[in-house]
Motif scaffolding. Structure first.
Motif, short mmCIF file in Angstrom:
data_model
loop_
_atom_site.label_atom_id
_atom_site.label_comp_id
_atom_site.label_asym_id
_atom_site.label_seq_id
_atom_site.Cartn_x
_atom_site.Cartn_y
_atom_site.Cartn_z
N PHE A 53 0.85 -1.19 0.00
CA PHE A 53 0.00 0.00 0.00
C PHE A 53 0.89 1.25 0.00
CE2 PHE A 53 -3.34 2.94 1.26
CZ PHE A 53 -4.46 2.40 0.64
N LYS A 107 -5.80 -2.00 2.24
CA LYS A 107 -4.62 -2.72 2.70
C LYS A 107 -5.05 -3.97 3.46
CE LYS A 107 -0.53 -2.32 5.68
NZ LYS A 107 0.32 -3.11 4.78
N ILE A 112 -3.21 -5.92 -1.41
CA ILE A 112 -4.24 -4.91 -1.52
C ILE A 112 -5.49 -5.61 -2.02
CG2 ILE A 112 -5.04 -2.82 -2.68
CD1 ILE A 112 -2.17 -1.89 -2.86
#
Length: 296
Positions: A53, A107, A112
């Motif tokens: 992230f 996240k 992700i």
């Protein structure tokens, strides 16, 4: 001590009931790298990507999903206790009818999770956040997941036996080659079911691949109940028509848009078949014949 144990047992039972109530009506299919969910005409898809992230990886992921990281309006929902961005979209289908969608980039440890929501009306943050949190914390009940290989379907609380060649095209969307296709959703009201059907019809009618050759309202028996259905015959346009005809011999698609109350549920149902499907003496392929009959 017994009273304390009883208190905690009651809390546990209450929390379990809350979880099951939220996911009541959900169905889901796991397919390779992504999972599809459906409830009350809401489509949800979830896919995980091995990205950090970070701005660098998020740019790559946004580009992969056809978003411009710099230009798109990236939102943050303060009520969602997870590191994320989300993007809001709406597509006008026809006149005042829209499809609303939200794509969340969340996240999830070293991944992700991209979680996409779509409906013909805006969804509440509470609903979306509840689903996202349940997914990330592995709290979605296993009972909602359907086997990828089909031998039967649960159509509005009635089991229908199918042949071995049938396959899922989506959640609550099954196709049996040369025997038709069924696509249905459960709604809160009959008006919502009719509105959803209208939008689905408009999507098919105003896209570039199909043209309408005829449209009329017909009376059918839907699960034995006299029902008005919108019958539309489409012709595939342009080069798509040539490719389809060469590959399968199909030229025209007949679609029945149906909204009805069945067994206490409000359902929208789209039944379709190609002109070269195996049409029985009743005028329908076998899959459609499971739930509807034409009236003379």
């Amino acid at each position: 001590m017994k009273k304390i144990l009883l208190f905690f047992c009651l809390i546990s039972i209450h929390l379990q009931a809350q979880k099951e109530d939220f996911f009541k009506g959900f169905q889901a299919i796991k397919h390779n790298s992504y999972t599809l969910y459906n409830v009350n005409a809401t489509t949800i898809s979830v896919q995980s990507f091995s990205y950090d992230f970070t701005k660098r990886d998020l740019k790559r992921l946004f580009r992969k999903l056809d978003y411009n990281y710099k230009k798109v309006h990236k939102r943050i929902d303060e009520s969602l206790d997870k590191q994320h961005y989300w993007v809001k979209d709406s597509t006008q289908v026809f006149q005042n009818n829209y499809i609303f969608s939200s794509t969340y980039f969340v996240k999830n440890d070293d991944f992700i999770a991209v979680i996409y929501f779509s409906n013909n009306k805006p969804l509440s943050s509470q609903f979306k956040n509840k689903f996202i949190t349940s997914y990330l914390e592995n709290k979605i009940p296993s009972s909602i997941y359907l086997p990828i290989k089909i031998d039967s379907i649960n159509f509005v609380n009635r089991s229908i036996k199918l042949g071995p060649s049938c396959k899922w095209m989506g959640v609550r969307n099954v196709q049996c080659p040369y025997n038709g296709q069924m696509d249905w959703s459960i709604h809160a009201s009959l008006e919502e079911a009719k509105s959803f059907n209208l939008i689905r019809e408009q999507i098919s009618t105003y896209q570039n691949k199909l043209s309408v050759t005829s449209k009329n309202v017909v009376t059918i028996l839907f699960e034995g109940k006299p029902t008005q259905a919108t019958k539309v015959v489409y012709k595939v346009k342009g080069v798509n028509s040539l490719l389809l005809n060469l590959s399968s011999g199909a030229k025209r698609l007949t679609v029945y848009y149906i909204a009805e109350k069945l067994r206490g549920k409000y359902v929208s149902c789209i039944l379709s078949h190609w002109n070269n499907d195996k049409i029985q003496t009743n005028g329908l392929p076998s899959l459609l014949s499971e739930v509807m009959q034409l009236q003379q």
